[in-house]
Design an enzyme around this catalytic site. Structure first.
Site, PDB file in Angstrom:
ATOM      1  N   ILE A 162      -3.250   5.246 -19.691  1.00 14.50           N
ATOM      2  CA  ILE A 162      -2.463   6.044 -18.748  1.00 14.50           C
ATOM      3  C   ILE A 162      -1.355   6.795 -19.462  1.00 14.50           C
ATOM      4  O   ILE A 162      -1.110   7.979 -19.193  1.00 14.50           O
ATOM      5  CB  ILE A 162      -1.894   5.151 -17.630  1.00 14.50           C
ATOM      6  N   ASP A 181       5.292   2.139 -28.620  1.00 17.24           N
ATOM      7  CA  ASP A 181       4.249   1.157 -28.360  1.00 17.24           C
ATOM      8  C   ASP A 181       4.325   0.101 -29.456  1.00 17.24           C
ATOM      9  O   ASP A 181       4.672   0.406 -30.604  1.00 17.24           O
ATOM     10  CB  ASP A 181       2.868   1.826 -28.344  1.00 17.24           C
ATOM     11  N   ALA A 238       5.249   2.696 -12.837  1.00 17.49           N
ATOM     12  CA  ALA A 238       3.981   2.608 -12.103  1.00 17.49           C
ATOM     13  C   ALA A 238       3.032   1.671 -12.846  1.00 17.49           C
ATOM     14  O   ALA A 238       1.817   1.862 -12.810  1.00 17.49           O
ATOM     15  CB  ALA A 238       3.352   3.992 -11.944  1.00 17.49           C
ATOM     16  N   SER A 239       3.590   0.660 -13.519  1.00 13.01           N
ATOM     17  CA  SER A 239       2.742  -0.246 -14.301  1.00 13.01           C
ATOM     18  C   SER A 239       2.736  -1.648 -13.715  1.00 13.01           C
ATOM     19  O   SER A 239       1.797  -2.022 -13.006  1.00 13.01           O
ATOM     20  CB  SER A 239       3.178  -0.264 -15.770  1.00 13.01           C
ATOM     21  N   ASP A 264       6.728   2.092  -8.090  1.00 17.37           N
ATOM     22  CA  ASP A 264       5.468   1.920  -7.353  1.00 17.37           C
ATOM     23  C   ASP A 264       5.018   0.468  -7.315  1.00 17.37           C
ATOM     24  O   ASP A 264       4.146   0.110  -6.525  1.00 17.37           O
ATOM     25  CB  ASP A 264       4.371   2.779  -7.998  1.00 17.37           C
ATOM     26  N   GLU A 269       5.268  -8.382  -3.752  1.00 18.61           N
ATOM     27  CA  GLU A 269       4.753  -7.336  -2.874  1.00 18.61           C
ATOM     28  C   GLU A 269       4.163  -7.953  -1.615  1.00 18.61           C
ATOM     29  O   GLU A 269       3.618  -9.075  -1.651  1.00 18.61           O
ATOM     30  CB  GLU A 269       3.689  -6.507  -3.603  1.00 18.61           C
ATOM     31  N   HIS A 296       2.583   0.571  -4.261  1.00 12.74           N
ATOM     32  CA  HIS A 296       1.543   0.260  -5.252  1.00 12.74           C
ATOM     33  C   HIS A 296       0.310   1.152  -5.045  1.00 12.74           C
ATOM     34  O   HIS A 296      -0.821   0.674  -4.928  1.00 12.74           O
ATOM     35  CB  HIS A 296       1.148  -1.213  -5.173  1.00 12.74           C
ATOM     36  N   GLY A 298      -0.322   3.932  -7.125  1.00 12.95           N
ATOM     37  CA  GLY A 298      -0.534   4.787  -8.294  1.00 12.95           C
ATOM     38  C   GLY A 298      -1.987   5.162  -8.509  1.00 12.95           C
ATOM     39  O   GLY A 298      -2.310   6.307  -8.820  1.00 12.95           O
ATOM     40  N   GLY A 299      -2.881   4.204  -8.327  1.00 17.38           N
ATOM     41  CA  GLY A 299      -4.311   4.470  -8.500  1.00 17.38           C
ATOM     42  C   GLY A 299      -5.045   4.657  -7.198  1.00 17.38           C
ATOM     43  O   GLY A 299      -6.277   4.719  -7.191  1.00 17.38           O
TER      44      GLY A 299
END
Length: 413
Positions: A162, A181, A238-239, A264, A269, A296, A298-299
């Site tokens: 992503i 990273d 958003a991870s 997100d 949750e 949640h 994002g996808g």
């Protein structure tokens, strides 16, 4: 000749959480018709009851597969996570029980990347705050704290599937892209790696997170690191919900240190759409903030969910029909050819010395001809696939089940 040892219409499949209809169609088209579809997630107690007799399970991100559920699954051979992440599954318990877990690491990357870029633009222009005020009847036309995205620096934490998509989209809009990273990655376009997280935080106008959940990322964004971010910058996550200290983020937003945020994913949750969402980031009656909160999603685009339904369903079908585990996240990876003219046996065992030699010794003593053999191991289990001549598979299976260290063994035709 049948494709599996058990007629496909007898193989029970349970799909939870409203998985896209393409999954059901893909399974049906492959001959798997005994499929139960449930629109919501199940509690641990409910799942322990419902999973008995189920051969394959499909879930999304809400359903938690812990050790208790794994032990209650008396016939389970595979789990499909119809999403990117697999942290909702106890990968160790499933591995020990010989249950491969499959996911869809690529199918919704574009959806998440588009949401991140859209949120960055909206937050830089202060749209969430302005929109909320307009809904309250307040007309506040001003260019204060409204910025173009062009020439801003985007800091990406986690430069994987992503993160790289976000990088490409951001550059096309004229952003400078820096990334950090823990693993050395080849940059795409003009993106530049940054040696430390602290350097990235202090130099980025927008910071976006794309990391997995593990011990090193859990609450990595402490109050100190949020305070270290560039004044007037924006934070987007958003991870995974456990990455950021939301109380500290709320403080940074209220003080004006950060211009805005988009979240997100959350540490806790709601389990269904009927349950209330609780978070310190929710606006109170007296405050309107430049914050975007999304549930949640994002996808969660139709395109992504359609693609995920097909991808994960096909992985389950391939494992059930052929035994291949090439895309499993927790299991020894074996890519297998077709098995025309022979019978195929799958043997999962504890990774201890001597199992393969014991298998070969037994088959030799029983005069069972092996036409193909495949082995892969990890530190915990071994996975042996043996193709034998037709007519000897029942005896071969019986012999395999006697091998010391066997976790489970089953027959494919």
């Amino acid at each position: 000749m049948a494709n599996t040892s058990l007629n496909k219409h007898k193989i029970r499949i349970l799909l939870l959480e409203g998985i896209h209809a393409t999954a059901l169609k893909t399974l049906n088209d492959a001959g798997y018709t005994n499929v139960e579809v449930v629109d919501e997630s199940l509690s641990e107690e409910q799942l322990c009851e419902r999973i008995r007799g189920v051969h394959m399970l499909g879930i999304r991100s809400r359903t938690q597969i812990r050790e208790k559920v794994v032990h209650a699954a008396d016939k389970l051979i595979a789990i499909g996570c119809f999403c990117i992440g697999t942290n909702q599954v106890d990968l160790v318990s499933t591995l020990i029980q010989g249950i491969p877990v499959f996911n869809a690491p690529f199918s919704n990357t574009r959806s998440v990347a588009e949401l991140v870029i859209a949120e960055a633009i909206l937050l830089l222009r202060g749209v969430p705050q302005k929109s909320a005020l307009m809904h309250r009847g307040v007309w506040q036309k001003s260019a204060k704290n409204a910025f173009e995205i062009r020439n801003k620096t985007l800091g990406i934490i986690g430069y994987g599937n992503i993160g790289t998509q976000v990088s490409v989209l951001a550059e096309s809009l004229g952003m400078r892209v820096h990334f950090h990273d823990v693993v050395a990655k080849l940059p795409l376009g003009n993106a530049q790696p940054v040696a430390t997280l602290e350097e990235l935080l202090t130099t980025s106008d927008v910071v976006s997170f794309h990391v997995p959940e593990n011990s090193s990322t859990r609450y990595m964004m402490t109050a100190e690191r949020i305070a270290a971010m560039k004044s007037g910058s924006i934070l987007i996550n958003a991870s995974r919900g456990t990455i950021i200290d939301l109380e500290a983020l709320t403080t940074a937003l209220d003080s004006g240190h950060l211009l805005g945020a988009a979240i997100d994913v959350f540490p806790v949750e709601p389990k269904s759409n009927d349950e209330a969402f609780i978070s310190p980031l929710r606006d109170n009656d007296n405050q309107v903030s430049n914050v975007l909160l999304t549930p949640h999603v994002g996808g969660s685009t139709m395109e992504a969910q359609e693609n995920i339904g097909v991808e994960v369903a096909n992985k389950l079908i391939t494992y059930s029909d052929n035994g291949s585990t090439i895309a499993s996240v927790n299991f020894p990876s074996v890519a297998l050819p077709t098995h025309e003219g022979s019978h195929r046996l799958l043997h999962i065992h504890h990774n201890v010395p001597g199992v393969l030699s014991e298998i070969n010794r037994i088959f030799s003593e029983q005069n069972i001809n092996i036409t193909g053999q495949y082995l892969q191991t990890n530190e915990t289990v071994g996975y042996v696939v043996v193709d034998v001549e037709e007519g000897r598979s029942a005896m071969a299976l019986q012999q395999l089940q006697q091998v010391e260290g066997t976790i489970r063994s089953r027959l494919l035709f």
